[in-house]
Design an enzyme around this catalytic site. Structure first.
Site, PDB file in Angstrom:
ATOM      1  N   LYS A  24       0.838  -1.208   0.000  1.00  0.00           N
ATOM      2  CA  LYS A  24       0.000   0.000   0.000  1.00  0.00           C
ATOM      3  C   LYS A  24       0.870   1.255   0.000  1.00  0.00           C
ATOM      4  O   LYS A  24       0.641   2.178  -0.781  1.00  0.00           O
ATOM      5  CB  LYS A  24      -0.891  -0.006   1.249  1.00  0.00           C
ATOM      6  CG  LYS A  24      -1.548   1.320   1.556  1.00  0.00           C
ATOM      7  CD  LYS A  24      -2.403   1.265   2.793  1.00  0.00           C
ATOM      8  CE  LYS A  24      -1.688   1.553   4.086  1.00  0.00           C
ATOM      9  NZ  LYS A  24      -1.371   2.965   4.330  1.00  0.00           N
ATOM     10  N   ASN A  25       1.884   1.277   0.879  1.00  0.00           N
ATOM     11  CA  ASN A  25       2.673   2.501   1.033  1.00  0.00           C
ATOM     12  C   ASN A  25       3.615   2.761  -0.136  1.00  0.00           C
ATOM     13  O   ASN A  25       4.217   3.827  -0.228  1.00  0.00           O
ATOM     14  CB  ASN A  25       3.464   2.463   2.344  1.00  0.00           C
ATOM     15  CG  ASN A  25       2.557   2.676   3.544  1.00  0.00           C
ATOM     16  OD1 ASN A  25       1.370   3.003   3.380  1.00  0.00           O
ATOM     17  ND2 ASN A  25       3.083   2.480   4.735  1.00  0.00           N
ATOM     18  N   CYS A  36      -4.530   8.021   9.621  1.00  0.00           N
ATOM     19  CA  CYS A  36      -4.695   7.505  10.980  1.00  0.00           C
ATOM     20  C   CYS A  36      -4.353   8.594  12.002  1.00  0.00           C
ATOM     21  O   CYS A  36      -3.380   9.328  11.838  1.00  0.00           O
ATOM     22  CB  CYS A  36      -3.779   6.306  11.202  1.00  0.00           C
ATOM     23  SG  CYS A  36      -4.362   4.806  10.426  1.00  0.00           S
ATOM     24  N   ARG A  38       1.326  14.677  13.189  1.00  0.00           N
ATOM     25  CA  ARG A  38       1.677  14.504  11.778  1.00  0.00           C
ATOM     26  C   ARG A  38       1.819  15.830  11.037  1.00  0.00           C
ATOM     27  O   ARG A  38       1.032  16.160  10.134  1.00  0.00           O
ATOM     28  CB  ARG A  38       0.677  13.568  11.093  1.00  0.00           C
ATOM     29  CG  ARG A  38       0.552  12.251  11.825  1.00  0.00           C
ATOM     30  CD  ARG A  38      -0.204  11.202  11.065  1.00  0.00           C
ATOM     31  NE  ARG A  38       0.652  10.480  10.150  1.00  0.00           N
ATOM     32  CZ  ARG A  38       0.275   9.402   9.465  1.00  0.00           C
ATOM     33  NH1 ARG A  38      -0.939   8.954   9.592  1.00  0.00           N
ATOM     34  NH2 ARG A  38       1.094   8.785   8.656  1.00  0.00           N
ATOM     35  N   ASP A  68       4.955   0.776  12.024  1.00  0.00           N
ATOM     36  CA  ASP A  68       3.695   0.169  11.561  1.00  0.00           C
ATOM     37  C   ASP A  68       3.520  -1.261  12.073  1.00  0.00           C
ATOM     38  O   ASP A  68       2.430  -1.825  11.960  1.00  0.00           O
ATOM     39  CB  ASP A  68       3.630   0.181  10.028  1.00  0.00           C
ATOM     40  CG  ASP A  68       3.357   1.575   9.490  1.00  0.00           C
ATOM     41  OD1 ASP A  68       3.025   2.472  10.285  1.00  0.00           O
ATOM     42  OD2 ASP A  68       3.474   1.765   8.264  1.00  0.00           O
ATOM     43  N   ARG A 126      -8.231  -0.556   5.137  1.00  0.00           N
ATOM     44  CA  ARG A 126      -7.339   0.447   4.541  1.00  0.00           C
ATOM     45  C   ARG A 126      -5.967  -0.148   4.224  1.00  0.00           C
ATOM     46  O   ARG A 126      -5.244   0.403   3.391  1.00  0.00           O
ATOM     47  CB  ARG A 126      -7.165   1.633   5.500  1.00  0.00           C
ATOM     48  CG  ARG A 126      -8.432   2.458   5.676  1.00  0.00           C
ATOM     49  CD  ARG A 126      -8.163   3.699   6.485  1.00  0.00           C
ATOM     50  NE  ARG A 126      -6.943   4.342   6.017  1.00  0.00           N
ATOM     51  CZ  ARG A 126      -6.041   4.910   6.805  1.00  0.00           C
ATOM     52  NH1 ARG A 126      -6.220   4.936   8.098  1.00  0.00           N
ATOM     53  NH2 ARG A 126      -4.963   5.470   6.299  1.00  0.00           N
TER      54      ARG A 126
END
Ligand code: UD1
Length: 430
Positions: A22-23, A117, A122, A307, A399
């Site tokens: 995903k990333n 998230c 952030r 993560d 997600r």
């Protein structure tokens, strides 16, 4: 709203295949805007909520995007808009990686502040620092970022990041590819997803050296072309399945898990007593009893990935003795702790450090996932808990984990997914 019901206690056995990352896929989709002509084809793009949101954003900007399973084709020639819609940007943090490509291509971008998230404040200061160094004029106000390149376009520069931010490194790389002259990014993030982006951009015609090290050198080119690229396997998803296998004392082969991307996890699991063998096709995991306690600090790559902090904490509850986890990347990433405690976990959190007293006799409970990796942690705990766990907040899991319940079922887990009745009580520990 869905919920997942897990009856724990089954040792996972079999083979599970890691999806595309995903990333990696999200910035690659953003970078596909840099090709003025032709059709970019991305293979192994995971079908996840975040990816759908990014595809929606590309379409909203005018790109033609065709999806066929995990193959995504982007034709960006008519993507002439540079202000992505607020509602979709707010859905995922990675939407902010559109800023670099939009600025490089159009000389202008208007972006709402990103979502994602809720695991910390952030900030976006490093993204701003990088793009300003390339000559962009940036104004932030009323929840919007307005960025404009000078009339002659962006110019290469030295960008010294104060924090090795993954997203800021990606934005800087994508913007610098079409800037005039040479850019050097120092203190760049070194994650495998950065290397994947560099491979993609180089195939498009960019000149990039040093991706995967803290010093990346980019020489700008006039234009980039569309290419075909396969997304790297998801090291976080693969790592979660490895942890789940260890949690249940199972024997699982995680196909496509790349040991070179997962050294810190492998070292940690080995020290806990988990046995692993890796070959070119993946990693085989076998976990005897008992597991040893472990101390881990999260850190940027090649350190232990933040993560995997939450699912790893679930595993630490199975280990004999006192383990500690120190979260060094995000300041608010222990939201799973209250729910793990509800399942019988003994965890004290002080500042950035969690102390876990194992082994804990985990029992099924009603729990609610609060973010993506918290959902993974609760799932891992539930797989080993006695009795039944009902987890709500499943959209968080969607997600980042493709067909998660179905994949765990093929490994023997007792897991079902159902709709939440409209009036059902959702547990909250806030
Ligand atoms: C990416 C990953 C996310 C992962 C994180 C760290 C994606 C889509 N997401 O997120 O899963 O947890 O890397 O490995 O790839 N920071 C600043 N200023 C900035 C930007 C970041 O101070 O301008 C700080 C953050 O608050 C955080 C740290 O830097 O403490 C790392 O953040 P960053 O690497 O930017 O994470 P993301 O790119 O958002």
């Amino acid at each position: 709203m869905d919920r997942i019901i897990i009856r724990g206690g089954t040792r996972l056995r079999g083979t599970v295949r890691a999806s595309g990352a995903k990333n990696a896929a999200l910035p690659l989709l953003a970078a596909s805007l840099l090709a003025h002509t032709g059709t970019t084809t991305l293979l192994d793009v995971p079908t996840l909520g975040d990816v759908q949101a990014m595809i929606h954003l590309l379409r909203a900007l005018g790109a033609d995007v065709q999806c066929d399973g995990t193959r995504v084709r982007v034709h960006a020639q008519y993507a002439r808009l540079f202000a992505p819609p607020r509602d979709w940007v707010a859905q995922l943090r990675a939407s902010f990686t559109l800023l670099g490509p939009l600025l490089a291509r159009h000389g202008e971008a208007i972006m709402p502040l990103p979502g994602g998230c809720a695991i910390g404040t952030r900030p976006i200061d490093q993204h701003m620092k990088a793009l300003r160094a390339l000559g962009a004029d940036i104004d932030i106000g009323q929840g919007m970022v307005r960025a404009a390149a000078p009339p002659q376009g962006l110019t290469g520069a030295v960008i010294a990041l104060d924090v090795a931010s993954v997203g800021a490194t990606q934005n800087a790389m994508m913007a610098a590819c079409l800037a005039k002259g040479t850019t050097v990014i120092s203190n760049a993030a070194c994650e495998p997803e950065i290397i994947d982006l560099a491979h993609f951009l180089c195939a498009m015609g960019a000149h990039i050296d040093g991706a995967g090290t803290p010093h990346i050198c980019i020489t700008g080119v006039a234009q980039l072309r569309a290419v075909t690229h396969t997304v790297i396997p998801d090291r976080i998803e693969a790592g979660t399945y490895m942890i789940a296998a260890a949690m249940t004392g199972g024997r699982v082969y995680v196909e496509r898990a790349r040991s070179a991307h997962m050294r810190a996890l492998i070292v940690a699991l080995e020290q806990m007593g988990v046995q692993m063998t890796s070959d070119e096709g993946g990693i085989f995991v076998r976990a005897p009893d008992p597991l040893c306690a472990m101390d881990i600090d999260t850190a940027p790559h090649p350190g232990f990935p933040t993560d995997l902090q939450a699912p790893m904490m679930a595993l630490m509850l199975r280990a004999h003795g006192t383990s500690t986890m120190r979260e060094r990347v995000f300041e608010n990433r222990y939201q799973h702790v209250a729910h793990l405690c509800r399942m019988g976990g003994q965890i004290d959190v002080r500042g950035d450090t969690a102390t876990l007293h194992g082994p804990c006799a985990l029992v099924g409970a009603d729990v609610a996932a609060t973010d993506l990796r918290a959902a993974a942690a609760l799932l891992v705990a539930a797989l080993a808990a006695k009795g039944e766990t009902t987890m709500t907040g499943v959209h968080h899991l969607d997600r980042g984990y493709m067909e998660c319940a179905a994949r765990l079922r093929t490994l023997g887990a007792h897991i079902t997914r159902t709709k939440v009745p409209m009036r059902m009580h959702v547990p909250s520990l806030a």
